[in-house]
Design an enzyme around this catalytic site. Structure first.
Site, PDB file in Angstrom:
ATOM      1  N   THR A  38      25.272  29.432  26.080  1.00  0.00           N
ATOM      2  CA  THR A  38      24.257  30.240  25.815  1.00  0.00           C
ATOM      3  C   THR A  38      23.087  29.229  25.937  1.00  0.00           C
ATOM      4  OG1 THR A  38      25.179  31.735  24.043  1.00  0.00           O
ATOM      5  CG2 THR A  38      22.773  31.365  24.028  1.00  0.00           C
ATOM      6  N   ASP A  79      26.676  36.899  29.356  1.00  0.00           N
ATOM      7  CA  ASP A  79      27.038  35.776  28.428  1.00  0.00           C
ATOM      8  C   ASP A  79      28.131  36.359  27.499  1.00  0.00           C
ATOM      9  OD1 ASP A  79      27.268  33.615  26.877  1.00  0.00           O
ATOM     10  OD2 ASP A  79      25.468  33.891  25.569  1.00  0.00           O
ATOM     11  N   ASN A  92      28.353  19.988  20.109  1.00  0.00           N
ATOM     12  CA  ASN A  92      27.795  21.368  20.286  1.00  0.00           C
ATOM     13  C   ASN A  92      28.149  22.181  18.841  1.00  0.00           C
ATOM     14  OD1 ASN A  92      27.229  20.931  22.868  1.00  0.00           O
ATOM     15  ND2 ASN A  92      29.079  21.622  23.797  1.00  0.00           N
ATOM     16  N   ARG A 128      39.168  27.391  14.213  1.00  0.00           N
ATOM     17  CA  ARG A 128      38.884  28.841  13.921  1.00  0.00           C
ATOM     18  C   ARG A 128      38.966  29.516  15.308  1.00  0.00           C
ATOM     19  NH1 ARG A 128      33.768  31.388  10.765  1.00  0.00           N
ATOM     20  NH2 ARG A 128      34.758  30.257   9.098  1.00  0.00           N
ATOM     21  N   TYR A 132      -4.110  26.149  39.204  1.00  0.00           N
ATOM     22  CA  TYR A 132      -2.820  25.737  38.283  1.00  0.00           C
ATOM     23  C   TYR A 132      -1.431  26.168  38.773  1.00  0.00           C
ATOM     24  CZ  TYR A 132      -5.322  23.690  34.059  1.00  0.00           C
ATOM     25  OH  TYR A 132      -6.009  22.793  33.473  1.00  0.00           O
ATOM     26  N   LEU A 177       0.152  17.954  31.773  1.00  0.00           N
ATOM     27  CA  LEU A 177       1.074  18.365  30.542  1.00  0.00           C
ATOM     28  C   LEU A 177       1.103  19.662  30.145  1.00  0.00           C
ATOM     29  CD1 LEU A 177      -0.212  15.347  28.049  1.00  0.00           C
ATOM     30  CD2 LEU A 177       1.733  15.598  29.627  1.00  0.00           C
TER      31      LEU A 177
END
Length: 541
Positions: free
Chosen positions: A68, A147, A186, A212, A399, A429
């Site tokens: 993920t 996923d 993780n 598990r 930008y 930034l």
């Protein structure tokens, strides 16, 4: 009907006609701000880019392998480029099907599951894939990220054939991890917040969770299918293996991004450069003033103290000493950013200069007052007020130009495994922060980084987190944001929706020097951007 006439009718129909000149930028020809991406180079009628068709990226791997995290990072990068990308997390469909508080049968993941479990699994898979096809076919989606665990070779082959029938190219991406330390890290970072592990030692909870997984998903076949397109990421990016990835430019760009990606924990800090002697200017490269040198020293002391406090907190939570990660320091080639990093360099930290991180070029308007700009360039002011992100003044950068220029920095930031401190101009930034925190383009010009704060960004599996770290003892005269790059205020309409950092904006000026000297504790900032995937605990998909 005549073919040319049909084409002319279609071209002039409201549904197909591209909007006329928007006075925004030669690159962008569509004013739909919601669909503009910060670094998008061009637009198409279909919404698909890079002459690539529809792609399904199918994740492969057991839980706690960082799937993920990879999905979200990949989606963030592709959306930054303007590629219409969406994550379809199978776990969300499973939870919606079984209902709140419901559980799947014990044999749900078994290859020889009971008929009831098999029917439930097929129902969930069907709904998820129907949504994928609907999004790709009817919403002009380009990259769908699926996923799920996808544990067997037979299931992956069947999935590739199914996608091919719908004219969707398939790229499998396996996250393969056999490093026990990475697995435990993780599991600790993502999974152990389940009530099942409440109050348990983190290491013990991680070990129980991994056991598990072995119980519930007894069979997993790593990818070896020679006929499929796949990438295998081994141990969080330590090594890669590719097979048949050769169908279009976009797939190669995705693979290139993946080679720069890893899922190891690290932190990014953003801080402004100190004030320079005289008036701050793009053309002049003035050294730090006396106040600037004092600022650099106080910023360094604050940062190092905060890192040590975080290390002690992590050690207490882990029950053993946690080493401090190395810190890399990046600056632009401007003298004041280099000198701001000098106290860190003296202490032995590695300081590297990046030419791409120079501030935005304000062009001919740099030293002009707002009144003068409105008098000399009234048409430019009108364009700027329509779109302060994409518009550029004469001989200036927008930008958007800055975002495209910073792409090599973004890829290097993804590749960096140490903590990073970035010392740069406020404009730089803004762009780098907006990438990590998934800001919309129209929010970027409004982001502010006052000098009395260090911004800490902590990558997470589902959404990044940010903290403000106060730098005490600074003169309030140079604490607020720098002078406008170009002195035309951004229209307030673009600031009505606050950015995810809920206004990284100039703080209220302190009423006395006592307040300035007071050390404020780090303030956590929640990313309020819409989650691309649901953050659910103890998920086995």
């Amino acid at each position: 009907m005549d073919t040319l006439l049909t084409a002319e009718i279609a071209a002039n129909a409201p549904r197909y006609r591209r909007k006329s000149s928007t006075f925004i930028d030669g690159i962008h020809d569509v004013t739909d701000q919601d669909n503009m991406a910060p670094a998008q180079l061009y637009s198409t009628m279909s919404g698909r880019l890079f002459h690539s068709g529809r792609i399904a990226i199918v994740m492969v791997g057991l839980p706690a392998r960082g799937k993920t995290h990879i999905c979200v990072s990949m989606a963030r990068y592709l959306q930054w480029l303007g590629v219409k990308t969406r994550i379809f997390h199978l776990g969300d469909y499973r939870r919606a099907t079984v209902g709140e508080g419901g559980h799947v049968p014990q044999d749900y993941f078994y290859p020889n599951a009971s008929p009831a479990s098999t029917m439930l699994r097929q129902k969930i898979l069907k709904k998820c894939r129907e949504d994928i096809y609907a999004w790709l076919n009817h919403e002009n989606g380009q990259v769908a990220i699926y996923d799920a665990v996808n544990p067997t070779a037979a299931g992956r082959r069947a999935l590739a054939k199914e996608f091919a029938k719908h004219d969707v190219q398939t790229l499998f991406l396996e996250s393969y991890v056999d490093d026990e330390e990475i697995l435990k890290e993780n599991a600790r970072n993502v999974k152990i917040h389940s009530p099942d592990f409440d109050g348990m030692d983190p290491d013990e909870a991680a070990e129980r969770y991994l056991k598990r997984i072995e119980t519930k998903i007894p069979i997993f076949e790593t990818m070896q299918e020679e006929e499929l397109n796949y990438v295998k990421m081994i141990n969080a990016g330590q090594a890669f293996f590719y097979n048949n990835v050769s169908f279009n430019y976009l797939s190669h760009r995705i693979v290139f991004y993946l080679t720069n990606l890893h899922i190891k924990a690290r932190t990014t800090f953003f801080v402004r450069a100190g004030p320079a002697e005289g008036e701050e200017s793009y053309k002049s490269d003035a050294p730090l003033s006396e106040e600037g040198r004092s600022y650099a020293q106080k910023m360094t002391e604050t940062l190092l103290r905060h890192r040590e406090q975080e290390r002690k907190t992590n050690s207490e939570q882990a029950g053993h000493e946690v080493p401090l990660r190395p810190l890399a320091v990046w600056t632009s080639t401007r003298l004041r950013t280099i000198q701001t990093a000098e106290p860190l360099k003296v202490q032995g930290y590695n300081v590297r200069q990046r030419s791409q991180m120079s501030q935005i070029n304000p062009g001919v308007c740099e030293k002009l007052s707002e009144m003068a700009i409105r008098r000399l360039y009234p048409e430019e002011v009108e364009k700027h007020e329509l779109d302060p992100y994409h518009h550029r003044y004469p001989r200036a950068e927008s930008y958007h130009d800055l975002a495209v220029r910073l792409e090599p920095i973004i890829l290097e930031l993804e590749r960096e495994q140490n903590d990073v401190l970035i010392i740069a101009h406020e404009s730089v930034l803004r762009v780098l922060y907006s990438y990590l925190m998934h800001c919309r383009p129209m929010e970027i010009p409004k982001l502010k980084f006052p000098r009395d704060e260090i911004i800490e960004i902590i990558p997470a599996a589902y959404q990044n987190e940010a903290k403000r770290i106060h730098i005490p003892g600074l003169d309030p005269q140079f604490t607020p944001g720098s002078p406008e790059d170009i002195r035309i205020p951004v229209p307030s309409i673009y600031s009505s929706n606050l950015p995810p950092i809920d206004g990284i904006s100039s703080p209220v000026e302190p009423s006395s020097m006592d307040n300035v000297l007071t050390t404020r504790p780090p303030e956590k900032v929640v990313n309020n951007a819409k989650e691309m995937v649901a953050d659910k605990v103890a998920d086995l998909d």
